[in-house]
Design a protein around this motif. Structure first.
Motif, mmCIF file in Angstrom:
data_model
loop_
_atom_site.group_PDB
_atom_site.id
_atom_site.type_symbol
_atom_site.label_atom_id
_atom_site.label_comp_id
_atom_site.label_asym_id
_atom_site.label_seq_id
_atom_site.Cartn_x
_atom_site.Cartn_y
_atom_site.Cartn_z
ATOM 1 N N LEU A 1 1.478 5.880 -7.357
ATOM 2 C CA LEU A 1 0.307 6.580 -7.884
ATOM 3 C C LEU A 1 0.441 8.089 -7.710
ATOM 4 N N LEU A 2 1.026 8.525 -6.605
ATOM 5 C CA LEU A 2 1.281 9.951 -6.407
ATOM 6 C C LEU A 2 2.252 10.468 -7.465
ATOM 7 N N ARG A 3 3.266 9.693 -7.744
ATOM 8 C CA ARG A 3 4.246 10.080 -8.768
ATOM 9 C C ARG A 3 3.557 10.243 -10.128
ATOM 10 N N PHE A 4 2.685 9.294 -10.465
ATOM 11 C CA PHE A 4 1.939 9.395 -11.727
ATOM 12 C C PHE A 4 1.039 10.625 -11.718
ATOM 13 N N GLY B 1 0.812 -1.209 0.000
ATOM 14 C CA GLY B 1 0.000 0.000 0.000
ATOM 15 C C GLY B 1 0.844 1.255 0.000
ATOM 16 N N LEU B 2 1.900 1.285 0.810
ATOM 17 C CA LEU B 2 2.782 2.441 0.850
ATOM 18 C C LEU B 2 3.473 2.646 -0.500
ATOM 19 N N LEU B 3 3.993 1.574 -1.057
ATOM 20 C CA LEU B 3 4.662 1.682 -2.350
ATOM 21 C C LEU B 3 3.678 2.100 -3.446
ATOM 22 N N ALA B 4 2.478 1.549 -3.406
ATOM 23 C CA ALA B 4 1.477 1.908 -4.415
ATOM 24 C C ALA B 4 1.078 3.372 -4.300
ATOM 25 N N VAL B 5 0.926 3.864 -3.083
ATOM 26 C CA VAL B 5 0.581 5.276 -2.892
ATOM 27 C C VAL B 5 1.666 6.162 -3.487
ATOM 28 N N VAL B 6 2.901 5.814 -3.257
ATOM 29 C CA VAL B 6 4.006 6.617 -3.790
ATOM 30 C C VAL B 6 4.027 6.564 -5.317
ATOM 31 N N MET C 1 10.165 19.979 -2.180
ATOM 32 C CA MET C 1 11.398 19.190 -2.238
ATOM 33 C C MET C 1 11.338 17.944 -1.368
ATOM 34 N N SER C 2 10.791 18.051 -0.166
ATOM 35 C CA SER C 2 10.749 16.885 0.725
ATOM 36 C C SER C 2 9.854 15.788 0.155
ATOM 37 N N VAL C 3 8.727 16.167 -0.418
ATOM 38 C CA VAL C 3 7.818 15.180 -1.015
ATOM 39 C C VAL C 3 8.462 14.556 -2.246
ATOM 40 N N ALA C 4 9.086 15.370 -3.066
ATOM 41 C CA ALA C 4 9.740 14.855 -4.271
ATOM 42 C C ALA C 4 10.858 13.890 -3.914
ATOM 43 N N HIS C 5 11.678 14.274 -2.949
ATOM 44 C CA HIS C 5 12.796 13.431 -2.550
ATOM 45 C C HIS C 5 12.290 12.077 -2.044
ATOM 46 N N PHE C 6 11.294 12.097 -1.169
ATOM 47 C CA PHE C 6 10.727 10.859 -0.633
ATOM 48 C C PHE C 6 10.126 9.998 -1.744
#
Length: 180
Positions: A22-25, A15-20, A36-41
């Motif tokens: 999907l957020l990236r998409f 779930g955590l990986l999928a959220v990341v 920057m902090s969100v992008a880096h993570f």
């Protein structure tokens, strides 16, 4: 008991990986530059999967299809580990369950972003992440805002969006009753 422990661990990590992913998409789809902090993570957590997938599925039309495919593969892997290892199912059912989980993650992600935006608007509309979250939810809420008037200077479009997403979730989950 072993099955429930494995399921908890796999669903949490997936779930955590999928959220990341999907957020990236979604960030690229709506053309939002993250803090920057969100992008880096986001990029650190997902580059190991997205970069190799880009060799197979390049970005077309300005969309990061590799991130979306990565989330779908994570859904497939999580379904395989949580169901097939304990209860072997036909491949078609595994694929359908993975697609269902993938769509559920998308809807839950949208609902989460809307809830965070509402909390920001109530608690601290000038928070550093508020414009970022607002930009992510704007494509979802804009059509509703055109139709729904403000009532006493209160925007009800997030509430309507949450109800519509819940209805969509129930309809999609109703495809496989008892398995979702």
């Amino acid at each position: 008991m072993l099955q429930s422990i494995v399921t908890l661990i796999v669903e949490t990590v997936a779930g955590l990986l999928a959220v990341v992913l999907l957020l990236r998409f979604w960030m690229q789809a709506v053309r939002v530059r993250p803090p920057m902090s969100v992008a880096h993570f986001t990029f650190k957590l997902s580059d190991w999967l997205v970069k190799p997938l880009r060799r197979i599925v390049p970005g077309v039309g300005g969309y990061d299809w590799a991130s979306l495919l990565g989330a779908l593969l994570v859904a497939l892997l999580s379904v395989v580990v949580t169901t097939w290892l304990f209860y072997p199912l036909p491949v078609q059912l595994i694929l359908l369950l993975a697609l269902l989980r993938f769509v559920q993650w998308i809807f839950y992600g949208f609902m989460g972003m809307i809830i965070v935006e509402v909390i920001f608007s109530w608690v601290n509309p000038h928070a550093p992440l508020a414009p970022f979250i607002g930009a992510l939810t704007e494509p979802l809420l804009r059509p509703l805002r055109r139709v729904l008037p403000l009532i006493g200077n209160i925007d009800l479009s997030p509430l309507v969006a949450l109800v519509l997403l819940q209805i969509a979730l129930r309809v999609i989950s109703g495809i496989l009753p008892g398995l979702a």
